[in-house]
Scaffold this motif. Sequence first.
Motif, PDB file in Angstrom:
ATOM      1  N   CYS A 192      39.066  22.323  23.399  1.00  0.00           N
ATOM      2  CA  CYS A 192      39.305  23.735  23.727  1.00  0.00           C
ATOM      3  C   CYS A 192      40.151  24.442  22.672  1.00  0.00           C
ATOM      4  CB  CYS A 192      39.971  23.847  25.091  1.00  0.00           C
ATOM      5  SG  CYS A 192      39.031  23.102  26.432  1.00  0.00           S
ATOM      6  N   HIS A 193      40.183  23.916  21.473  1.00  0.00           N
ATOM      7  CA  HIS A 193      41.073  24.434  20.435  1.00  0.00           C
ATOM      8  C   HIS A 193      40.855  25.916  20.164  1.00  0.00           C
ATOM      9  CE1 HIS A 193      42.630  25.086  16.314  1.00  0.00           C
ATOM     10  NE2 HIS A 193      43.580  24.272  16.725  1.00  0.00           N
ATOM     11  N   ASP A 194      39.589  26.389  20.192  1.00  0.00           N
ATOM     12  CA  ASP A 194      39.296  27.792  19.886  1.00  0.00           C
ATOM     13  C   ASP A 194      39.904  28.735  20.915  1.00  0.00           C
ATOM     14  OD1 ASP A 194      37.895  26.979  17.683  1.00  0.00           O
ATOM     15  OD2 ASP A 194      35.916  27.152  18.618  1.00  0.00           O
ATOM     16  N   TYR A 195      40.035  28.287  22.164  1.00  0.00           N
ATOM     17  CA  TYR A 195      40.615  29.130  23.205  1.00  0.00           C
ATOM     18  C   TYR A 195      42.143  29.129  23.145  1.00  0.00           C
ATOM     19  CZ  TYR A 195      35.943  29.001  25.238  1.00  0.00           C
ATOM     20  OH  TYR A 195      34.590  29.108  25.445  1.00  0.00           O
ATOM     21  N   GLU A 197      44.055  29.133  20.265  1.00  0.00           N
ATOM     22  CA  GLU A 197      44.609  29.890  19.143  1.00  0.00           C
ATOM     23  C   GLU A 197      45.050  31.288  19.584  1.00  0.00           C
ATOM     24  OE1 GLU A 197      41.785  29.938  16.011  1.00  0.00           O
ATOM     25  OE2 GLU A 197      42.406  28.000  15.200  1.00  0.00           O
TER      26      GLU A 197
END
Length: 241
Positions: A192-195, A197
């Motif tokens: 879920c890294h993109d959420y 940031e």
Amino acid sequence: MLLYTMVLPNIFSMVNYNFKNYSVNAIAGEPFDLHRGNTDILLLKLVRHKGSYFAYQVRGNSGSISRIMRANGFSTHNSVTGTLQKGDGINVNLFDPHIPEILIAGQYLPDMEFMPYDLKINSIFAEFTYNDIRESMLNNEADVYISNYNEDLYNENYDKITFLKNYGLYFNKKDYKYLAVLYKDSGLFNICHDYIEGSNIILLDRPGMIPDYVFNKRCDAGISYSDYSEMYKIPLNRWAG
């Protein structure tokens, strides 16, 4: 831990009784970060595995009382180097003389809360990152590995069972600023890294704590598994696991 290291020894010394913790010599099952030049008291999970005792850290915030429930011992260190390496010897003071013999390693999933009682009391769970799991598998260290990483972790020493786990975004504000997620190096954190940031991050050590934080408005949103959606009755944007 302070009770065992400071309070009880001083109370018993007043009546000339030599208080002594029941302890065992163990092997560090993973590296430990210490505070160089200070005394560290490490909260530990201990497992008896392949004829030896192995110690693993209990992850989470230092103020989390629930960490005690996942520990069966502690160790005191006057740190000179600032690190305790995997394989180093470590003396562990025990809360309970019963030491589990089954090691489960990897990422924590909600299903683990419903393990059979016999398995729960005879096992410990140690949080491992992706690289930790790969290395540990090669050395055949754990009895069971659990991974929610997308990358394949096949090893010929272990049978593999694959199943999908749905996860998503719990929220009480759609325009969220404070986001609760699992600890770094958990598979769910990386997926879920993109959420993540651009948000102020609150790191937690159990997936069930995340919807609880959202429900009680201790944060605006959180990423966790969909298992808890019925329990908390809060909105969830669901993604496929």
